[in-house]
Design a protein around this motif. Structure first.
Motif, PDB file in Angstrom:
ATOM      1  N   GLY A 184      42.125 -10.556   0.288  1.00  0.00           N
ATOM      2  CA  GLY A 184      40.910 -10.302  -0.486  1.00  0.00           C
ATOM      3  C   GLY A 184      39.657 -10.581   0.341  1.00  0.00           C
ATOM      4  N   GLY A 185      39.683 -11.685   1.117  1.00  0.00           N
ATOM      5  CA  GLY A 185      38.539 -11.979   1.984  1.00  0.00           C
ATOM      6  C   GLY A 185      38.346 -10.918   3.048  1.00  0.00           C
ATOM      7  N   LEU A 186      39.446 -10.474   3.657  1.00  0.00           N
ATOM      8  CA  LEU A 186      39.343  -9.429   4.671  1.00  0.00           C
ATOM      9  C   LEU A 186      38.893  -8.107   4.069  1.00  0.00           C
ATOM     10  CD1 LEU A 186      42.581 -10.221   6.708  1.00  0.00           C
ATOM     11  CD2 LEU A 186      40.213 -10.700   7.368  1.00  0.00           C
ATOM     12  N   HIS A 187      39.350  -7.851   2.864  1.00  0.00           N
ATOM     13  CA  HIS A 187      38.907  -6.617   2.190  1.00  0.00           C
ATOM     14  C   HIS A 187      37.404  -6.660   1.918  1.00  0.00           C
ATOM     15  CE1 HIS A 187      39.168  -3.046  -0.282  1.00  0.00           C
ATOM     16  NE2 HIS A 187      38.589  -3.697  -1.287  1.00  0.00           N
ATOM     17  N   GLY A 188      36.910  -7.829   1.508  1.00  0.00           N
ATOM     18  CA  GLY A 188      35.463  -7.955   1.296  1.00  0.00           C
ATOM     19  C   GLY A 188      34.693  -7.785   2.594  1.00  0.00           C
ATOM     20  N   GLU A 189      35.230  -8.351   3.677  1.00  0.00           N
ATOM     21  CA  GLU A 189      34.567  -8.191   4.971  1.00  0.00           C
ATOM     22  C   GLU A 189      34.563  -6.731   5.395  1.00  0.00           C
ATOM     23  OE1 GLU A 189      34.888 -10.058   9.509  1.00  0.00           O
ATOM     24  OE2 GLU A 189      36.138 -10.826   7.859  1.00  0.00           O
ATOM     25  N   ARG A 190      35.688  -6.036   5.160  1.00  0.00           N
ATOM     26  CA  ARG A 190      35.727  -4.624   5.503  1.00  0.00           C
ATOM     27  C   ARG A 190      34.731  -3.824   4.666  1.00  0.00           C
ATOM     28  NH1 ARG A 190      40.532  -3.757   4.400  1.00  0.00           N
ATOM     29  NH2 ARG A 190      41.517  -3.932   6.445  1.00  0.00           N
ATOM     30  N   GLN A 191      34.583  -4.159   3.401  1.00  0.00           N
ATOM     31  CA  GLN A 191      33.608  -3.462   2.558  1.00  0.00           C
ATOM     32  C   GLN A 191      32.189  -3.661   3.091  1.00  0.00           C
ATOM     33  OE1 GLN A 191      34.381  -5.002  -1.387  1.00  0.00           O
ATOM     34  NE2 GLN A 191      35.611  -3.210  -1.930  1.00  0.00           N
ATOM     35  N   ILE A 192      31.896  -4.886   3.559  1.00  0.00           N
ATOM     36  CA  ILE A 192      30.566  -5.147   4.128  1.00  0.00           C
ATOM     37  C   ILE A 192      30.345  -4.279   5.362  1.00  0.00           C
ATOM     38  CG2 ILE A 192      29.155  -6.890   5.273  1.00  0.00           C
ATOM     39  CD1 ILE A 192      30.438  -8.955   3.430  1.00  0.00           C
ATOM     40  N   ILE A 193      31.359  -4.202   6.220  1.00  0.00           N
ATOM     41  CA  ILE A 193      31.229  -3.387   7.433  1.00  0.00           C
ATOM     42  C   ILE A 193      31.050  -1.920   7.063  1.00  0.00           C
ATOM     43  CG2 ILE A 193      32.423  -2.627   9.512  1.00  0.00           C
ATOM     44  CD1 ILE A 193      33.776  -5.372   9.581  1.00  0.00           C
ATOM     45  N   ASP A 194      31.832  -1.443   6.110  1.00  0.00           N
ATOM     46  CA  ASP A 194      31.711  -0.043   5.684  1.00  0.00           C
ATOM     47  C   ASP A 194      30.341   0.229   5.086  1.00  0.00           C
ATOM     48  OD1 ASP A 194      34.291   0.393   6.537  1.00  0.00           O
ATOM     49  OD2 ASP A 194      35.176   0.145   4.540  1.00  0.00           O
ATOM     50  N   LYS A 195      29.834  -0.736   4.331  1.00  0.00           N
ATOM     51  CA  LYS A 195      28.513  -0.556   3.726  1.00  0.00           C
ATOM     52  C   LYS A 195      27.427  -0.510   4.803  1.00  0.00           C
ATOM     53  CE  LYS A 195      25.485  -2.433   0.150  1.00  0.00           C
ATOM     54  NZ  LYS A 195      25.292  -3.520  -0.842  1.00  0.00           N
ATOM     55  N   GLU A 196      27.537  -1.407   5.773  1.00  0.00           N
ATOM     56  CA  GLU A 196      26.554  -1.397   6.863  1.00  0.00           C
ATOM     57  C   GLU A 196      26.615  -0.084   7.632  1.00  0.00           C
ATOM     58  OE1 GLU A 196      27.310  -4.782   9.255  1.00  0.00           O
ATOM     59  OE2 GLU A 196      26.580  -6.242   7.782  1.00  0.00           O
ATOM     60  N   GLU A 197      27.827   0.376   7.887  1.00  0.00           N
ATOM     61  CA  GLU A 197      27.971   1.652   8.609  1.00  0.00           C
ATOM     62  C   GLU A 197      27.388   2.796   7.789  1.00  0.00           C
ATOM     63  OE1 GLU A 197      31.486   4.325  10.740  1.00  0.00           O
ATOM     64  OE2 GLU A 197      31.982   2.647   9.421  1.00  0.00           O
ATOM     65  N   LYS A 198      27.657   2.790   6.508  1.00  0.00           N
ATOM     66  CA  LYS A 198      27.115   3.850   5.651  1.00  0.00           C
ATOM     67  C   LYS A 198      25.595   3.784   5.600  1.00  0.00           C
ATOM     68  CE  LYS A 198      27.624   5.772   1.012  1.00  0.00           C
ATOM     69  NZ  LYS A 198      28.277   5.607  -0.312  1.00  0.00           N
ATOM     70  N   THR A 199      25.063   2.583   5.510  1.00  0.00           N
ATOM     71  CA  THR A 199      23.602   2.435   5.476  1.00  0.00           C
ATOM     72  C   THR A 199      22.975   2.936   6.768  1.00  0.00           C
ATOM     73  OG1 THR A 199      23.813   0.535   4.001  1.00  0.00           O
ATOM     74  CG2 THR A 199      21.734   0.774   5.194  1.00  0.00           C
ATOM     75  N   GLU A 200      23.599   2.565   7.876  1.00  0.00           N
ATOM     76  CA  GLU A 200      23.061   3.008   9.165  1.00  0.00           C
ATOM     77  C   GLU A 200      23.140   4.522   9.295  1.00  0.00           C
ATOM     78  OE1 GLU A 200      23.644   2.109  13.944  1.00  0.00           O
ATOM     79  OE2 GLU A 200      24.492   0.772  12.426  1.00  0.00           O
ATOM     80  N   LEU A 201      24.259   5.077   8.850  1.00  0.00           N
ATOM     81  CA  LEU A 201      24.364   6.537   8.898  1.00  0.00           C
ATOM     82  C   LEU A 201      23.314   7.197   8.022  1.00  0.00           C
ATOM     83  CD1 LEU A 201      28.245   7.007   8.828  1.00  0.00           C
ATOM     84  CD2 LEU A 201      26.707   7.561  10.721  1.00  0.00           C
ATOM     85  N   SER A 202      23.083   6.594   6.853  1.00  0.00           N
ATOM     86  CA  SER A 202      22.051   7.153   5.964  1.00  0.00           C
ATOM     87  C   SER A 202      20.672   7.066   6.612  1.00  0.00           C
ATOM     88  CB  SER A 202      22.062   6.405   4.627  1.00  0.00           C
ATOM     89  OG  SER A 202      23.302   6.557   3.977  1.00  0.00           O
TER      90      SER A 202
END
Length: 418
Positions: A184-202
């Motif tokens: 669950g902790g790793l999944h949350g960390e992955r979500q943060i990374i995905d969100k940052e990547e999506k934000t940067e792409l946006s």
């Protein structure tokens, strides 16, 4: 002595003759050819019934009356000359001799001997039936006791097996719970990374779209397009202020100052954050900003919806390291959990196998012993049933003899009753 002989003759005359004697005719009354056959014909008693009592107990009757007669004669002869005790003694001796003789002769009667033999056989059968019943009860008690002991043993093995399986399950669930928490902790960390990547792409896409729109706006020259209220003089002033295309300014603002006379100044806001005043009126400013927005609306429908592949790859490459690290850690966590679960299972396997084998052995032992006990019980039941049938058969045989007891024997001896 003569009186005794005459008494015996009278006694014999009182006895009834047999049917063969009373019903037979003289031999001379039959034809010559069949008279020799009649010499060999005798009248037999009906099957299952003894012959007439007078024929069977004639010697007993004769001897009994003889003993009684002798005792009575002795008492009569000695009466008056001997003491009373002597007379009584003679009478007692006579009666005792009579009783002993009749008892001895009663025991020699075939029906009595057969009944006594049947009685002894019945007593022996009763003992055997009782012994078989006792043995059956003992076998059933042993069976129940053994079943109880073995079932308790099996239940104990099953209980211990259930406890071991429960402990194994609890430890495995604890490992799985820890795995879920870490994942669950790793999944949350992955979500943060995905969100940052999506934000940067946006953000990059927005900048790319803005640059593309500015590039399209630079293709339109203020000096070349026809703009309402913007004359050549104003175009010259705009060009002098560095504004040649719609891309050179961002917006227009109007500042008003109040004094004796209201003064409005129009400023064009530049991309670098500065502003320039070219002496435009409010209407000219509105005409210029409307012209720019019209051009923007024309190109906004054509804005690129996605970044170039190279830009996307560059962004993905920047986040790849962090994602790889999270994936590797997730795989490591899963591997550790699997190793722990396998170790738990391996640690409980010997105990579970031993308990399972012992429980199975106890079940097999119980089945084997019950099979042997059931075989013995069935054998004893068959023997018991056979003895009961034999006993019932003897009862029916004994009942077929009728009322052949000692009193009946005395009546037949002294009264000549059938």
């Amino acid at each position: 002595m003569e009186s005794f002989v005459s008494y015996s003759k009278r006694l014999l005359n009182r006895m009834p003759r047999s049917k063969a004697e009373t019903s037979s005719l003289p031999e001379s009354s039959y034809s010559l050819g069949s008279s020799w056959v009649l010499d060999h014909i005798t009248v037999e008693a009906p099957p299952g019934r003894p012959q007439a009592a007078s024929n069977r107990f004639l010697p007993e009757s004769f001897v009994s009356y003889l003993i009684l007669f002798a005792a009575a004669s002795t008492a009569a002869v000695t009466y008056g000359s001997a003491p009373v005790m002597a007379i009584l003694l003679c009478s007692a001796i006579g009666l005792g001799a009579e009783a002993a003789f009749l008892s001895w002769r009663y025991g020699k009667v075939p029906a009595v001997r057969e009944k006594r033999a049947m009685t002894e056989s019945m007593k022996q059968l009763e003992l055997e039936i009782a012994e078989l019943g006792s043995e059956l009860n003992e076998l059933n008690a042993i069976k129940l006791s053994y079943m109880q002991v073995e079932e308790d043993t099996i239940n104990d093995y099953v209980h211990r097996l259930g406890e071991a399986e429960n402990r194994e399950r609890q430890e495995t669930e604890a490992v799985e719970k820890e795995l879920r928490l870490r994942l669950g902790g790793l999944h949350g960390e992955r979500q943060i990374i995905d969100k940052e990547e999506k934000t940067e792409l946006s953000s990059i896409l927005a900048a790319f779209q803005k640059a593309w729109l500015e590039e399209q706006l630079t293709k339109h020259r203020i000096s070349q397009d026809k703009i309402p209220d913007i004359d050549d003089e104003m175009k010259r002033r705009l060009r002098a202020g560095g504004i040649r295309t719609p891309a050179d300014f961002l917006d227009i603002t109007i500042n008003q100052s109040y004094g004796r006379k209201q003064i409005e100044k129009v400023y064009l806001i530049l991309k670098n954050g500065g502003s320039v005043h070219v002496g435009m009126s409010r209407s000219q400013a509105k005409a210029l900003i409307d012209w720019k927005r019209k051009i923007e609306r024309r190109y906004r429908t054509k804005l690129p919806a996605a970044l170039p592949r190279s830009e996307v790859s560059a962004v993905a490459l920047r986040f790849k390291g962090r994602k790889t690290k999270v994936n590797d850690e997730e795989q490591m966590v899963k591997s550790e959990a699997q190793a722990k679960a396998a170790a738990i299972k391996q640690s409980y396997r010997p105990e579970l196998e031993i308990l399972t084998k012992e429980a199975e052995a106890a079940r097999n032992r119980l089945d084997h012993e019950l099979l042997g006990l059931d075989s013995k019980i069935d054998e004893r039941n068959h023997q018991h049933t056979a003895k009961l049938r034999e006993y019932q058969h003897l009862i029916k045989q004994k009942e077929a003899y009728g009322d052949d007891h000692f009193v009946t024997f005395l009546k037949r001896v002294f009264l000549f009753r059938a």
